[in-house]
Motif scaffolding. Structure first.
Motif, PDB file in Angstrom:
ATOM      1  N   LEU A   1       0.829  -1.206   0.000  1.00 44.65           N
ATOM      2  CA  LEU A   1       0.000   0.000   0.000  1.00 44.65           C
ATOM      3  C   LEU A   1       0.864   1.257   0.000  1.00 44.65           C
ATOM      4  O   LEU A   1       1.858   1.350   0.709  1.00 44.65           O
ATOM      5  CB  LEU A   1      -0.906   0.003   1.229  1.00 44.65           C
ATOM      6  CG  LEU A   1      -2.002  -1.070   1.283  1.00 44.65           C
ATOM      7  CD1 LEU A   1      -2.634  -1.093   2.661  1.00 44.65           C
ATOM      8  CD2 LEU A   1      -3.053  -0.838   0.222  1.00 44.65           C
ATOM      9  N   GLY A   2       0.466   2.232  -0.821  1.00 44.13           N
ATOM     10  CA  GLY A   2       1.132   3.523  -0.834  1.00 44.13           C
ATOM     11  C   GLY A   2       2.497   3.539  -1.484  1.00 44.13           C
ATOM     12  O   GLY A   2       3.262   4.486  -1.298  1.00 44.13           O
TER      13      GLY A   2
ATOM     14  N   GLY B   1       2.568  -1.269  -5.625  1.00 49.06           N
ATOM     15  CA  GLY B   1       1.237  -1.685  -5.207  1.00 49.06           C
ATOM     16  C   GLY B   1       0.591  -2.671  -6.171  1.00 49.06           C
ATOM     17  O   GLY B   1       0.769  -2.595  -7.392  1.00 49.06           O
ATOM     18  N   ARG B   2      -0.180  -3.605  -5.594  1.00 48.27           N
ATOM     19  CA  ARG B   2      -0.835  -4.619  -6.414  1.00 48.27           C
ATOM     20  C   ARG B   2      -2.123  -5.063  -5.726  1.00 48.27           C
ATOM     21  O   ARG B   2      -2.195  -5.110  -4.490  1.00 48.27           O
ATOM     22  CB  ARG B   2       0.104  -5.818  -6.615  1.00 48.27           C
ATOM     23  CG  ARG B   2      -0.425  -6.868  -7.579  1.00 48.27           C
ATOM     24  CD  ARG B   2       0.629  -7.880  -7.964  1.00 48.27           C
ATOM     25  NE  ARG B   2       0.075  -8.904  -8.842  1.00 48.27           N
ATOM     26  CZ  ARG B   2      -0.130  -8.758 -10.136  1.00 48.27           C
ATOM     27  NH1 ARG B   2       0.208  -7.623 -10.715  1.00 48.27           N
ATOM     28  NH2 ARG B   2      -0.646  -9.733 -10.866  1.00 48.27           N
ATOM     29  N   PHE B   3      -3.140  -5.405  -6.535  1.00 52.89           N
ATOM     30  CA  PHE B   3      -4.407  -5.918  -6.003  1.00 52.89           C
ATOM     31  C   PHE B   3      -4.703  -7.254  -6.669  1.00 52.89           C
ATOM     32  O   PHE B   3      -4.700  -7.359  -7.895  1.00 52.89           O
ATOM     33  CB  PHE B   3      -5.553  -4.938  -6.256  1.00 52.89           C
ATOM     34  CG  PHE B   3      -6.845  -5.351  -5.608  1.00 52.89           C
ATOM     35  CD1 PHE B   3      -7.113  -5.005  -4.294  1.00 52.89           C
ATOM     36  CD2 PHE B   3      -7.773  -6.106  -6.304  1.00 52.89           C
ATOM     37  CE1 PHE B   3      -8.302  -5.398  -3.685  1.00 52.89           C
ATOM     38  CE2 PHE B   3      -8.961  -6.500  -5.706  1.00 52.89           C
ATOM     39  CZ  PHE B   3      -9.227  -6.147  -4.395  1.00 52.89           C
ATOM     40  N   GLU B   4      -4.937  -8.263  -5.834  1.00 55.81           N
ATOM     41  CA  GLU B   4      -5.215  -9.610  -6.338  1.00 55.81           C
ATOM     42  C   GLU B   4      -6.419 -10.191  -5.615  1.00 55.81           C
ATOM     43  O   GLU B   4      -6.640  -9.915  -4.433  1.00 55.81           O
ATOM     44  CB  GLU B   4      -3.999 -10.527  -6.141  1.00 55.81           C
ATOM     45  CG  GLU B   4      -2.762 -10.100  -6.904  1.00 55.81           C
ATOM     46  CD  GLU B   4      -1.569 -11.012  -6.645  1.00 55.81           C
ATOM     47  OE1 GLU B   4      -1.617 -11.761  -5.642  1.00 55.81           O
ATOM     48  OE2 GLU B   4      -0.613 -10.967  -7.429  1.00 55.81           O
TER      49      GLU B   4
ATOM     50  N   PRO C   1      -0.099   1.065  -8.723  1.00 53.08           N
ATOM     51  CA  PRO C   1       0.847   1.926  -7.991  1.00 53.08           C
ATOM     52  C   PRO C   1       0.125   2.882  -7.043  1.00 53.08           C
ATOM     53  O   PRO C   1      -0.915   3.451  -7.401  1.00 53.08           O
ATOM     54  CB  PRO C   1       1.577   2.687  -9.104  1.00 53.08           C
ATOM     55  CG  PRO C   1       1.464   1.781 -10.289  1.00 53.08           C
ATOM     56  CD  PRO C   1       0.113   1.135 -10.175  1.00 53.08           C
ATOM     57  N   MET C   2       0.663   3.009  -5.831  1.00 50.43           N
ATOM     58  CA  MET C   2       0.120   3.905  -4.804  1.00 50.43           C
ATOM     59  C   MET C   2      -1.305   3.533  -4.405  1.00 50.43           C
ATOM     60  O   MET C   2      -2.117   4.380  -4.057  1.00 50.43           O
ATOM     61  CB  MET C   2       0.176   5.363  -5.260  1.00 50.43           C
ATOM     62  CG  MET C   2       1.547   5.838  -5.714  1.00 50.43           C
ATOM     63  SD  MET C   2       2.850   5.568  -4.481  1.00 50.43           S
ATOM     64  CE  MET C   2       2.351   6.689  -3.186  1.00 50.43           C
TER      65      MET C   2
ATOM     66  N   HIS D   1      -9.087   2.664  -2.180  1.00 49.34           N
ATOM     67  CA  HIS D   1      -9.127   2.012  -3.484  1.00 49.34           C
ATOM     68  C   HIS D   1      -9.396   0.520  -3.318  1.00 49.34           C
ATOM     69  O   HIS D   1     -10.188  -0.069  -4.070  1.00 49.34           O
ATOM     70  CB  HIS D   1      -7.802   2.249  -4.210  1.00 49.34           C
ATOM     71  CG  HIS D   1      -7.788   1.729  -5.621  1.00 49.34           C
ATOM     72  ND1 HIS D   1      -6.754   1.996  -6.491  1.00 49.34           N
ATOM     73  CD2 HIS D   1      -8.655   0.951  -6.316  1.00 49.34           C
ATOM     74  CE1 HIS D   1      -6.998   1.408  -7.649  1.00 49.34           C
ATOM     75  NE2 HIS D   1      -8.146   0.772  -7.566  1.00 49.34           N
ATOM     76  N   ALA D   2      -8.726  -0.101  -2.332  1.00 49.82           N
ATOM     77  CA  ALA D   2      -8.906  -1.538  -2.113  1.00 49.82           C
ATOM     78  C   ALA D   2     -10.363  -1.857  -1.771  1.00 49.82           C
ATOM     79  O   ALA D   2     -10.927  -2.844  -2.263  1.00 49.82           O
ATOM     80  CB  ALA D   2      -7.974  -2.016  -1.005  1.00 49.82           C
TER      81      ALA D   2
END
Length: 405
Positions: free
Chosen positions: A56-57, A61-64, A79-80, A85-86
């Protein structure tokens, strides 16, 4: 110190076994946010979605996220990425999978201090208590509070529950939880608390009616602890007042001679912030090796780097000593369980730890240990050795289900 008078600390009315609820479990780290969406009906907990917002930040950054069948739902660099956002991504996944609206949200909080030792509905009083005890877990609690605040804004109508990681150890006997300090300090809540409680709770639940009387749980990950469980109750554990105590960890020192800290303050001029950074972020595997806090990286480097080999050896040595100590507490052992990221996935570390315990009659089956079997001890071993995955988020979902209307 008196306990909080927690409102809604018990379920409202009778818990009907058929009452189905959709629960979001949030497990915040210092720079990550893990989540799971569960459909909970009494003792039945069905995972629908799980995932993580990583780094985070930062630019990394990555979301899975994956579904119940381990199929990817999303996996992208962000990124960031922020908590806000999550949570938007989680809400989008709920719509995409037609899971339905959330009924409750549960948060893992590492430390609730002396007054907050059980799951409870979040209210102003609970938040004030968490603010007051930030000093007990400065690496974890600020992030957890930030996530709670953001979640309250994003899902204002959804009931929220806090699940403290010290709860499983709340009934430890005085001989195990009292520190050898003046009584006036003990009365201020300075004691041994223990952590990884939700993980331990999930391991105990996995055994069901076959729960061994003398169980030792080795939760080995970025944080690491060893817990002695007698007849389902925690009777001792390696971590203490904070999650920095006990065995060597990724960046945390584990137990130190108190004189080391006095020396660093008096002779080297370190202030409180510098000492905190040293023992929480610069020590452990990272400090010993000078290379990495990640066991996988150290194993790659170990053929040519003596300090990497030393870090691995000291980690395993530290775990073996703590397990042996818990054997003394229990008067023996019936089962040893490895869990956590390292405990579940690193057969070589498990073998090295158990090699230090062969004097007790504990013996691993090398083939089973390498194969990913949950039972990895030989038939001749005086105790069974198992590998279970930690299911903290399921425990969060269960507690949340019990406490929401």
């Amino acid at each position: 110190m008196d306990s909080l008078n927690l409102t809604n600390a018990e379920p409202d009315g009778e818990l009907a076994s058929g009452r189905e609820r959709l629960i979001l479990a949030l497990n915040s780290g210092s720079s990550s946010l893990k989540f799971g969406v569960y459909r909970v009906t009494g003792d039945r907990v069905q995972k629908l979605i799980s995932g993580e917002a990583q780094a985070l930040g930062t630019q990394a950054g990555r979301f899975e996220a994956i579904n119940a069948h381990q199929q990817p739902l999303v996996g992208e660099s962000v990124p960031m990425i922020t908590t806000k956002h999550a949570l938007h991504e989680v809400e989008r996944l709920l719509e995409q999978t037609q899971s339905g609206p959330l009924d409750g949200i549960g948060h893992r909080v590492v430390h609730g201090g002396p007054a907050l030792r059980q799951p409870c509905r979040i209210n102003k009083q609970v938040l004030e208590q968490l603010q007051q005890v930030i000093g007990f877990a400065p690496l974890h609690t600020p992030m957890a509070l930030s996530v709670i605040e953001e979640t309250s804004r994003h899902f204002p109508e959804v009931a929220q529950v806090v699940c403290v990681d010290t709860g499983f150890h709340a009934q430890m006997p005085e001989v195990a939880c009292v520190l050898a300090l003046p009584k006036e300090l003990r009365e201020q809540g300075i004691q041994r608390y223990g952590f990884h409680g939700l993980s331990c709770e999930s391991i105990v639940r996995r055994f069901g009616s076959s729960l061994p009387r003398r169980l030792i749980i080795a939760h080995l990950g970025n944080g690491a602890s060893i817990t002695a469980v007698r007849a389902g109750q925690s009777v001792d554990t390696s971590m203490g007042l904070t999650p920095c105590g006990g065995m060597i960890m990724s960046t945390r020192s584990g137990d130190l001679d108190p004189g080391v800290l006095i020396y660093l303050i008096r002779q080297k001029g370190l202030d409180v912030a510098a000492v905190e950074t040293l023992v929480d972020r610069q020590s452990g595997l990272l400090g010993i090796s000078g290379l990495s806090a990640d066991m996988r990286s150290l194993k790659i480097a170990s053929p040519t780097q003596a300090d990497a080999r030393l870090a691995i050896a000291m980690f395993c040595y530290s775990a073996s000593k703590q397990i042996a100590a818990m054997m003394a507490v229990l008067g023996g052992i019936d089962t040893l369980v490895f869990t956590g990221g390292i405990g579940e996935n690193d057969a070589e570390v498990r073998a090295n730890i158990c090699n230090g315990l062969t004097w007790t009659g504990l013996h691993l089956d090398s083939a089973l240990n390498q194969s990913g079997s949950d039972l990895i001890s030989t038939l001749e071993s005086t105790c069974t050795v198992r590998v279970f995955d930690s299911r903290e988020d399921e425990e969060i979902a269960r507690h949340t289900w019990q406490l929401i209307p």
